[in-house]
Design a protein around this motif. Structure first.
Motif, PDB file in Angstrom:
ATOM      1  N   PHE A 177       0.853  -1.205   0.000  1.00 42.59           N
ATOM      2  CA  PHE A 177       0.000   0.000   0.000  1.00 42.59           C
ATOM      3  C   PHE A 177       0.888   1.254   0.000  1.00 42.59           C
ATOM      4  O   PHE A 177       0.679   2.178  -0.794  1.00 42.59           O
ATOM      5  CB  PHE A 177      -0.915  -0.017   1.236  1.00 42.59           C
ATOM      6  N   LEU A 178       1.904   1.287   0.874  1.00 48.09           N
ATOM      7  CA  LEU A 178       2.777   2.475   0.960  1.00 48.09           C
ATOM      8  C   LEU A 178       3.523   2.679  -0.359  1.00 48.09           C
ATOM      9  O   LEU A 178       3.658   3.806  -0.840  1.00 48.09           O
ATOM     10  CB  LEU A 178       3.767   2.311   2.123  1.00 48.09           C
ATOM     11  N   LEU A 179       3.959   1.580  -0.944  1.00 44.23           N
ATOM     12  CA  LEU A 179       4.679   1.677  -2.222  1.00 44.23           C
ATOM     13  C   LEU A 179       3.757   2.232  -3.315  1.00 44.23           C
ATOM     14  O   LEU A 179       4.157   3.077  -4.121  1.00 44.23           O
ATOM     15  CB  LEU A 179       5.208   0.295  -2.616  1.00 44.23           C
ATOM     16  N   ALA A 180       2.515   1.763  -3.312  1.00 44.47           N
ATOM     17  CA  ALA A 180       1.558   2.255  -4.322  1.00 44.47           C
ATOM     18  C   ALA A 180       1.303   3.753  -4.131  1.00 44.47           C
ATOM     19  O   ALA A 180       1.225   4.516  -5.100  1.00 44.47           O
ATOM     20  CB  ALA A 180       0.253   1.473  -4.225  1.00 44.47           C
ATOM     21  N   MET A 181       1.211   4.194  -2.884  1.00 44.25           N
ATOM     22  CA  MET A 181       0.973   5.619  -2.628  1.00 44.25           C
ATOM     23  C   MET A 181       2.157   6.463  -3.097  1.00 44.25           C
ATOM     24  O   MET A 181       1.997   7.585  -3.567  1.00 44.25           O
ATOM     25  CB  MET A 181       0.715   5.878  -1.133  1.00 44.25           C
ATOM     26  N   LEU A 182       3.338   5.864  -2.984  1.00 42.92           N
ATOM     27  CA  LEU A 182       4.561   6.555  -3.404  1.00 42.92           C
ATOM     28  C   LEU A 182       4.621   6.632  -4.935  1.00 42.92           C
ATOM     29  O   LEU A 182       4.945   7.677  -5.510  1.00 42.92           O
ATOM     30  CB  LEU A 182       5.738   5.737  -2.862  1.00 42.92           C
ATOM     31  N   ALA A 183       4.287   5.529  -5.561  1.00 42.44           N
ATOM     32  CA  ALA A 183       4.416   5.456  -7.019  1.00 42.44           C
ATOM     33  C   ALA A 183       3.262   6.152  -7.742  1.00 42.44           C
ATOM     34  O   ALA A 183       3.400   6.557  -8.892  1.00 42.44           O
ATOM     35  CB  ALA A 183       4.494   3.987  -7.440  1.00 42.44           C
ATOM     36  N   PRO A 212      11.451   4.615  -6.511  1.00 37.96           N
ATOM     37  CA  PRO A 212      11.362   3.344  -5.759  1.00 37.96           C
ATOM     38  C   PRO A 212      11.532   2.138  -6.674  1.00 37.96           C
ATOM     39  O   PRO A 212      11.118   2.175  -7.836  1.00 37.96           O
ATOM     40  CB  PRO A 212       9.949   3.384  -5.169  1.00 37.96           C
ATOM     41  N   ASP A 213      12.163   1.117  -6.111  1.00 37.62           N
ATOM     42  CA  ASP A 213      12.324  -0.141  -6.834  1.00 37.62           C
ATOM     43  C   ASP A 213      10.967  -0.860  -6.774  1.00 37.62           C
ATOM     44  O   ASP A 213      10.467  -1.144  -5.690  1.00 37.62           O
ATOM     45  CB  ASP A 213      13.408  -0.947  -6.097  1.00 37.62           C
ATOM     46  N   MET A 214      10.370  -1.128  -7.916  1.00 37.55           N
ATOM     47  CA  MET A 214       9.015  -1.703  -7.897  1.00 37.55           C
ATOM     48  C   MET A 214       9.029  -3.236  -7.902  1.00 37.55           C
ATOM     49  O   MET A 214       7.978  -3.869  -7.918  1.00 37.55           O
ATOM     50  CB  MET A 214       8.199  -1.209  -9.108  1.00 37.55           C
ATOM     51  N   HIS A 226       7.275  -9.637  -0.445  1.00 40.45           N
ATOM     52  CA  HIS A 226       7.423  -8.251   0.017  1.00 40.45           C
ATOM     53  C   HIS A 226       8.038  -7.412  -1.080  1.00 40.45           C
ATOM     54  O   HIS A 226       8.808  -7.923  -1.893  1.00 40.45           O
ATOM     55  CB  HIS A 226       8.358  -8.207   1.231  1.00 40.45           C
ATOM     56  N   PRO A 227       7.738  -6.088  -1.053  1.00 40.80           N
ATOM     57  CA  PRO A 227       8.481  -5.225  -1.975  1.00 40.80           C
ATOM     58  C   PRO A 227       9.940  -5.160  -1.544  1.00 40.80           C
ATOM     59  O   PRO A 227      10.249  -5.420  -0.377  1.00 40.80           O
ATOM     60  CB  PRO A 227       7.820  -3.847  -1.808  1.00 40.80           C
ATOM     61  N   GLN A 228      10.814  -4.804  -2.468  1.00 40.89           N
ATOM     62  CA  GLN A 228      12.211  -4.543  -2.087  1.00 40.89           C
ATOM     63  C   GLN A 228      12.185  -3.351  -1.130  1.00 40.89           C
ATOM     64  O   GLN A 228      11.262  -2.527  -1.202  1.00 40.89           O
ATOM     65  CB  GLN A 228      13.024  -4.152  -3.327  1.00 40.89           C
ATOM     66  N   PRO A 229      13.176  -3.218  -0.239  1.00 38.62           N
ATOM     67  CA  PRO A 229      13.191  -2.045   0.648  1.00 38.62           C
ATOM     68  C   PRO A 229      13.147  -0.756  -0.180  1.00 38.62           C
ATOM     69  O   PRO A 229      13.750  -0.682  -1.240  1.00 38.62           O
ATOM     70  CB  PRO A 229      14.533  -2.171   1.366  1.00 38.62           C
ATOM     71  N   PHE A 230      12.370   0.219   0.273  1.00 37.20           N
ATOM     72  CA  PHE A 230      12.299   1.498  -0.449  1.00 37.20           C
ATOM     73  C   PHE A 230      12.404   2.651   0.548  1.00 37.20           C
ATOM     74  O   PHE A 230      12.109   2.485   1.730  1.00 37.20           O
ATOM     75  CB  PHE A 230      11.009   1.616  -1.272  1.00 37.20           C
ATOM     76  N   THR A 231      12.841   3.806   0.047  1.00 42.34           N
ATOM     77  CA  THR A 231      12.907   4.986   0.920  1.00 42.34           C
ATOM     78  C   THR A 231      11.810   5.955   0.489  1.00 42.34           C
ATOM     79  O   THR A 231      11.394   5.947  -0.677  1.00 42.34           O
ATOM     80  CB  THR A 231      14.253   5.722   0.800  1.00 42.34           C
ATOM     81  N   CYS A 232      11.352   6.764   1.426  1.00 48.03           N
ATOM     82  CA  CYS A 232      10.355   7.778   1.077  1.00 48.03           C
ATOM     83  C   CYS A 232      10.440   8.915   2.089  1.00 48.03           C
ATOM     84  O   CYS A 232      11.056   8.756   3.153  1.00 48.03           O
ATOM     85  CB  CYS A 232       8.958   7.180   1.047  1.00 48.03           C
ATOM     86  N   ASP A 233       9.853  10.043   1.729  1.00 48.40           N
ATOM     87  CA  ASP A 233       9.721  11.151   2.685  1.00 48.40           C
ATOM     88  C   ASP A 233       8.303  11.108   3.216  1.00 48.40           C
ATOM     89  O   ASP A 233       7.357  10.930   2.436  1.00 48.40           O
ATOM     90  CB  ASP A 233       9.926  12.493   1.959  1.00 48.40           C
ATOM     91  N   ILE A 234       8.168  11.287   4.513  1.00 43.98           N
ATOM     92  CA  ILE A 234       6.802  11.293   5.069  1.00 43.98           C
ATOM     93  C   ILE A 234       6.685  12.500   5.991  1.00 43.98           C
ATOM     94  O   ILE A 234       7.425  12.629   6.965  1.00 43.98           O
ATOM     95  CB  ILE A 234       6.466   9.924   5.724  1.00 43.98           C
ATOM     96  N   LYS A 235       5.764  13.430   5.623  1.00 46.55           N
ATOM     97  CA  LYS A 235       5.647  14.705   6.356  1.00 46.55           C
ATOM     98  C   LYS A 235       4.183  14.988   6.656  1.00 46.55           C
ATOM     99  O   LYS A 235       3.308  14.615   5.851  1.00 46.55           O
ATOM    100  CB  LYS A 235       6.171  15.858   5.474  1.00 46.55           C
ATOM    101  N   PRO A 236       3.880  15.697   7.787  1.00 45.81           N
ATOM    102  CA  PRO A 236       2.478  16.070   8.042  1.00 45.81           C
ATOM    103  C   PRO A 236       1.918  16.868   6.859  1.00 45.81           C
ATOM    104  O   PRO A 236       2.636  17.662   6.252  1.00 45.81           O
ATOM    105  CB  PRO A 236       2.576  16.934   9.294  1.00 45.81           C
ATOM    106  N   ARG A 237       0.661  16.653   6.543  1.00 46.32           N
ATOM    107  CA  ARG A 237       0.065  17.299   5.366  1.00 46.32           C
ATOM    108  C   ARG A 237      -0.217  18.773   5.602  1.00 46.32           C
ATOM    109  O   ARG A 237      -0.353  19.543   4.663  1.00 46.32           O
ATOM    110  CB  ARG A 237      -1.263  16.598   5.018  1.00 46.32           C
ATOM    111  N   SER A 238      -0.369  19.192   6.868  1.00 49.62           N
ATOM    112  CA  SER A 238      -0.759  20.570   7.153  1.00 49.62           C
ATOM    113  C   SER A 238      -0.438  20.857   8.616  1.00 49.62           C
ATOM    114  O   SER A 238      -0.081  19.939   9.380  1.00 49.62           O
ATOM    115  CB  SER A 238      -2.267  20.725   6.947  1.00 49.62           C
TER     116      SER A 238
END
Ligand code: HEM
Length: 511
Positions: free
Chosen positions: A312-318, A476-478, A487-499
């Motif tokens: 799910f997180l990977l899909a949101m990223l991609a 991200p590596d898909m 599992h997906p391969q390990p991926f990095t992402c930025d996660i920040k409050p929306r507001s």
């Protein structure tokens, strides 16, 4: 080393001879089609060792059949590539297709015989499954829903505020949820000894589930080879993994039992079962059943739910546009001054479609868990011999273009019509959790954990692609790892409050 190869070689020849002599009785009916068999070993050399679901789907096209037959080292294997045939056999003929093949390394040498998912169909399995379902009927979320909510709300302040990856944090949270539901154990914020023990113990099972990883599964007599024989490294591994298995089976249960005896156990599956345990002749046996069933929560529920959550997180990223759309729906229904509650679920069809698509796009268990045919059967004119290993190819069913056009594309809209879930589209949940009497009994726990985690993260955070030091975007590596639980391969992402209001909501959780 020579001694081991000699022993293995001799045993191998004996086994192959026995296999050739003990072939099933011939049937006038044909077996389902499949790749050509070689004498004695059959398709042993054709069997794929990774991403087998894709090879099975390709063979299905080559042989123009949704049901395939393979034969390897004395074992008949039937692969089912269609949801309709899976329903005809696993559901409609469930009394014949509900057992499990047995594997020497995992069950005998590592000692996981007590695991519900590995047990053959019979009284021991029924007793444990019944106990699970008695305490966690699909209609009642009163124990697991509040527990998932509690852990997810503890997770949120750590996201975006830590060096740890989002994958590590969510893995820890899901592990905490299942341990808490099973035993009422509270875990440490990181490096928890129970989670670490459980993960190490399960790692042994995962390594053993790679097809062909251990020769002893094909030649069970090898289990008698002494550990000191050079080359018998599997015995040393088995001994270490067995130790972990025994500790995983016993320790959390014993701790909970002690706390229960002292009146300080938190509500949980084990606590509820101990409350209703009566003195009598079979008390010891009933306690073993409770212990076995509790052990299945982490074994069956942690890695699987984590896989779905990471997809799910990977899909949101991609697919950032899909993330924004789900967030717009959350803003409209939940608003921005509170977090989602379970009662919001029905009014968030887009989010439900996103989660259905997650389970379809990256099936957690692409070949589910194989079943075993308990007796000879005939299906559509094909003979299915007794003791055939039955593989439901979940991946092929969820990538069936007739049900899901352009299956490679992550597209939640395929489940929607006029802004509502479309009941005419086959629900991936029908096959994603397996089949018939062995269908996953933790399905509703998994779905609600997935929902509350996804809804909570999306309502307050924006997930974007991470950047390198030079400011370039890290794509991200898909690709996916090939395993029983993918599992997906390990991926990095930025996660920040929306507001700012989201940041305030997150802060309020740690006050
Ligand atoms: C997304 C998460 C999950 C997925 C995709 C999943 C999938 C599966 C599948 C495919 C099977 C085998 C079904 C078959 O033989 O046809 C299974 C069995 C099982 N699962 Fe799950 N599962 C998940 C989460 C859970 C959770 C959260 C629990 C418990 C808390 C759980 C407990 C079990 C048990 C006890 C079995 C053994 C059933 C049996 O052999 O009778 N699972 N699961």
């Amino acid at each position: 080393m020579l001694a081991f190869y000699l022993t293995t070689g001799i045993l191998g020849i004996i086994v192959l001879l026995l296999i050739s002599l003990s072939r099933r009785k011939p049937s006038p009916l044909p077996l389902p089609p499949g790749p050509k068999k070689r004498p004695i070993i059959g398709n042993l050399l054709d069997l794929p060792t990774s991403y087998e679901w894709e090879t099975y789907a390709r063979w299905g096209k080559e042989y123009d059949s949704h049901i395939l037959h393979l034969y390897a080292a004395g074992k008949d294997i039937v692969v089912i590539n269609s949801a309709t045939i899976a329903n005809d056999l696993f559901n409609k003929k469930s009394s014949s297709y509900s057992s499990r093949p047995q594997f020497t390394m995992t069950s005998e040498l590592l000692g996981w015989r007590w695991l519900i998912s590995a047990m053959p169909y019979g009284e021991a399995w029924k007793e444990r499954r019944k106990l699970f379902q008695k305490h966690f009927p699909a209609s009642d979320g009163s124990i697991h829903k509040p527990r998932s909510m509690e852990f997810v709300r503890r997770l949120l302040p750590h996201l975006g505020d830590t060096q740890e990856s989002i994958q590590e944090l969510t893995r820890h949270t899901v592990g905490g949820i299942v341990l808490s539901i099973a035993y009422g154990i509270d875990i440490k914020p990181s490096d928890d000894p129970y989670i670490s023990l459980a993960e190490q113990a399960i790692a042994g099972v995962i390594e053993c589930s790679v097809p062909g990883a251990f020769l002893v599964d094909f030649i069970p007599a090898l289990r008698y080879v002494p550990e000191w024989v050079p080359g018998a490294g599997f015995k040393t591994k088995a001994k270490r993994w067995r130790g972990l298995q025994e500790r995983f089976h016993d320790e959390p249960f014993e701790v909970t039992k002690d706390r229960w005896a002292n009146g300080i156990a938190r509500p949980s599956f084990v606590e509820a079962c101990l409350n209703s345990l009566e003195d009598g002749d079979n008390k010891k046996h009933r306690e073993e059943v409770i212990k076995d069933t509790a052990g299945m929560f982490f074994a069956g529920g942690a890695d699987t739910t984590v896989s779905a959550l990471h997809s799910f997180l990977l899909a949101m990223l991609a697919y950032p546009e899909i993330q924004s759309k789900a967030q717009a729906e959350l803003d409209q229904i939940v608003g921005t001054d509170r977090l989602p509650e379970f009662y919001d679920e029905e009014r968030l069809p887009y989010l439900s479609a996103v989660l259905k698509e997650t389970l379809r796009w990256r099936p957690v268990t692409p070949i589910a868990v194989p079943h075993l045919a308990a007796e000879d059967d005939i299906y559509e004119g094909y003979f299915i011999p007794k003791n055939t290993i039955m593989i439901g190819n979940v991946w092929a069913m969820l990538y069936d273009e007739n049900d899901y056009p352009n299956p490679e594309v992550f597209n939640p809209e395929r489940f929607l019509k006029d802004g509502k879930l479309n009941p005419e589209v086959r629900d991936p949940i029908e096959v994603a959790f397996g089949f018939g009497r062995r269908e996953c009994p933790g399905k509703h726990i998994a779905l609600s954990t997935l929902w509350i985690t996804a809804a909570s993260i999306l309502s307050v955070f924006k997930i974007t692609k991470a950047k390198n030091e030079d400011g370039s975007i890290i794509e991200p590596d898909m690709r996916y790892q090939s395993a029983l639980v993918c599992h997906p391969q390990p991926f990095t992402c930025d996660i920040k409050p929306r507001s700012e209001s989201a940041a305030q909501l997150i802060r309020s959780l740690s006050e």
